[in-house]
Motif scaffolding. Sequence first.
Motif, short mmCIF file in Angstrom:
data_model
loop_
_atom_site.label_atom_id
_atom_site.label_comp_id
_atom_site.label_asym_id
_atom_site.label_seq_id
_atom_site.Cartn_x
_atom_site.Cartn_y
_atom_site.Cartn_z
N TYR A 88 4.39 9.19 1.61
CA TYR A 88 5.52 8.34 1.30
C TYR A 88 5.45 7.81 -0.32
CZ TYR A 88 7.10 8.89 6.11
OH TYR A 88 7.25 9.48 7.12
N TRP A 89 3.92 7.50 -0.31
CA TRP A 89 3.62 6.79 -1.71
C TRP A 89 4.81 5.63 -2.23
CZ3 TRP A 89 -1.34 6.69 -2.02
CH2 TRP A 89 -1.98 7.82 -1.32
N ASP A 90 5.01 4.89 -1.35
CA ASP A 90 6.00 3.81 -1.79
C ASP A 90 5.38 2.33 -1.73
OD1 ASP A 90 7.97 1.84 -2.06
OD2 ASP A 90 9.38 3.00 -0.59
N MET A 91 4.95 2.03 -3.03
CA MET A 91 4.44 0.48 -3.21
C MET A 91 5.41 -0.47 -2.59
SD MET A 91 3.19 1.14 -7.18
CE MET A 91 4.36 1.58 -8.45
N TYR A 92 6.63 -0.34 -2.78
CA TYR A 92 7.31 -1.50 -2.70
C TYR A 92 8.19 -1.21 -1.20
CZ TYR A 92 7.31 -1.59 -7.39
OH TYR A 92 6.90 -1.92 -8.90
N ALA A 93 7.48 -0.37 -0.23
CA ALA A 93 7.86 -0.60 1.34
C ALA A 93 7.25 -1.76 1.72
CB ALA A 93 7.53 0.91 1.84
N ARG A 94 7.81 -2.42 2.99
CA ARG A 94 7.28 -3.36 3.78
C ARG A 94 7.37 -3.18 5.08
NH1 ARG A 94 5.15 -3.74 -0.52
NH2 ARG A 94 4.58 -5.46 -1.91
N GLY A 95 6.78 -4.23 5.83
CA GLY A 95 6.77 -3.76 7.35
C GLY A 95 8.13 -3.97 7.82
N ARG A 105 -1.48 -5.08 -4.02
CA ARG A 105 -0.24 -4.14 -4.64
C ARG A 105 -0.24 -5.03 -6.27
NH1 ARG A 105 0.84 0.38 -2.57
NH2 ARG A 105 -1.44 0.22 -2.66
N ARG A 106 -1.06 -5.51 -6.55
CA ARG A 106 -0.84 -6.55 -7.97
C ARG A 106 -0.63 -5.39 -9.21
NH1 ARG A 106 -5.80 -10.46 -8.42
NH2 ARG A 106 -5.64 -10.13 -6.22
N THR A 107 -1.11 -4.32 -8.87
CA THR A 107 -1.07 -3.43 -10.27
C THR A 107 0.24 -2.51 -10.22
OG1 THR A 107 -2.54 -1.91 -9.12
CG2 THR A 107 -3.35 -4.05 -10.62
N ALA A 108 1.09 -2.85 -9.17
CA ALA A 108 2.22 -1.95 -9.40
C ALA A 108 2.88 -1.94 -10.55
CB ALA A 108 3.24 -2.45 -8.10
N PRO A 109 3.07 -3.05 -11.37
CA PRO A 109 3.58 -2.75 -12.55
C PRO A 109 2.97 -1.94 -13.64
CG PRO A 109 3.77 -5.07 -12.13
CD PRO A 109 2.76 -4.39 -11.12
N ARG A 123 14.33 2.98 6.67
CA ARG A 123 14.76 1.51 6.39
C ARG A 123 13.71 0.51 5.78
NH1 ARG A 123 18.05 4.04 9.60
NH2 ARG A 123 19.96 3.11 10.27
N SER A 124 12.46 0.93 6.06
CA SER A 124 11.45 -0.06 5.40
C SER A 124 11.07 0.11 3.78
CB SER A 124 10.00 0.21 6.00
OG SER A 124 9.23 1.47 5.76
N ARG A 125 11.71 1.30 3.18
CA ARG A 125 11.36 1.71 2.04
C ARG A 125 12.20 0.88 0.86
NH1 ARG A 125 10.35 7.97 1.10
NH2 ARG A 125 9.41 6.98 -0.44
#
Length: 498
Positions: free
Chosen positions: A354-361, A107-111, A491-493
């Motif tokens: 969803y395409w949410d690069m900031y969601a986590r488990g 995910r390093r290229t999110a910015p 809730r994960s988003r």
Amino acid sequence: MTLGKYILAIDQGTTSTRAILFDALGGIAAVAQQEFPQIYPQPGYVEHDAVKILQTVIYVCRAAVAKAGVSAEDVAAISITNQRETTVAWDSQTGIPVCNAIVWQCRRTAPECERLAADGMGEYIKSTTGLLIDPYFSGTKMKWILDNVPAARELAGKGRLRLGTIDSWLVFSLTEGRSFVTDISNASRTMLMDINKHCWDGALLKKLGIPESALPRIVECGGDIGICSKTLLGREIPIAGMAGDQHAALFGQCCFEKGMAKNTYGTGCFVLMNTGEEPVQSKDLLTTVAWKLNGKTVYALEGSAFNAGSALQWLRDELKIIETPQEADRLAESVEDSGGVSFVPAFTGLGAPYWDMYARGALLGITRGTQRAHVCRAVLESIAHESYDLIHVMEQEAGVNLLELRVDGGASRSRFLMQYQADVSDRHVKRPVCLETTALGSAMLAGLSVGLWDSQEELTELWREEQTFTPSCTPELRERNLARWHRAVERSRGWAEI
Ligand code: ADP
């Protein structure tokens, strides 16, 4: 040269590399497999050592041929299928990578993706490449390497930098630098290829600062891809078939007709549907080239979930509550339900829809009575739930009703998962005899090219069903399970933004 009777398929996956020797009936003569390390330098980052990957390829190819007791003369062709989007940068003169490969999950290229979106590039990227702006694809990974690895910039200045996906890296290495190519299915995952014109898009290369001279030539999925040097097996052998893993799996499942679909349960889950000879644009799914053979292009719609089988590996390697994925299966079947526990496998964000690069488990609904069996069951159920979302959005966006789902990949071995998939999606789930569909698909591409097989009709005859899982769940229970899953997803988003 006498024509051999076998195809040696290299399946370079995310967690392991396999070489499978297929005979002329599509049967497996031998398999060799080797895992390689996953490198996690910091949260959200995933890397591979491309040289180690190459070493596993060489090892498994030699091992598979030795195990089958055949000689290199018996191998008519080599095929390659691979983890897609993972990006390698190397020096054309030495063949040595300048840094670790950046893995598709990274995910390093999110910015950078945020910048592209803020610059209003979304529409252009969607209509030109068929893809959504996401760190998943290779384009921003290539830019990251150019921006952050001084050796890459220096080589680019000298015209010696090579940027490619794993297919390209392997062909370059196996041909000892003679072929620098990528097949069109892999190229369609870079966010740099025009899916209508089948060439690199000048505007996107300019926007990301990627020199076209560093990119491989785009070729079809079959034909003269390269000649593997003698070093591998003691004889030069043509590389005659190549496709990204999910595209190869669609081919290997013989989804040759428009509307046919498959789901592969590997590290992630990938539903692909053949949409025929015209690209179909969609809102939340990806439009991609399925394959191109003899001038004819077939397109697909794709729904990708980044983590599936990887969640079982997490239970095994990090939580250490199981020793094998099979144990998760047994534990899941030992309880009646997940005891109210829900899991969302968003380790590296959420893909479609969803395409949410900031969601986590997320692991939710734990009580004092929660047992590891409940956790295992929740994890397996989550794989079926995310696949349900992919199937659902595919049906909506393509305006079709999928009557059956063909399945493959490592985690499709799980009886519990397959039955739960049939239940929760209310669809028949068909598991073929050969679960190595990815490798088989690439072997078929090569076999067609060298005349081991004559037609797709002949290949369809080779597809054999092992088991059909029939839905047997009440609509009420299905709705309740899905409603709980969707609440858990919410809730994960956005978690990594906090
Ligand atoms: P990839 O090509 O992405 O590396 P594979 O198709 O090889 O993936 O599948 C590997 C995944 O399958 C692993 O994540 C593993 O957890 C899962 N897996 C393997 N065997 C089983 C099994 N019997 N039951 C459930 N999952 C399994």
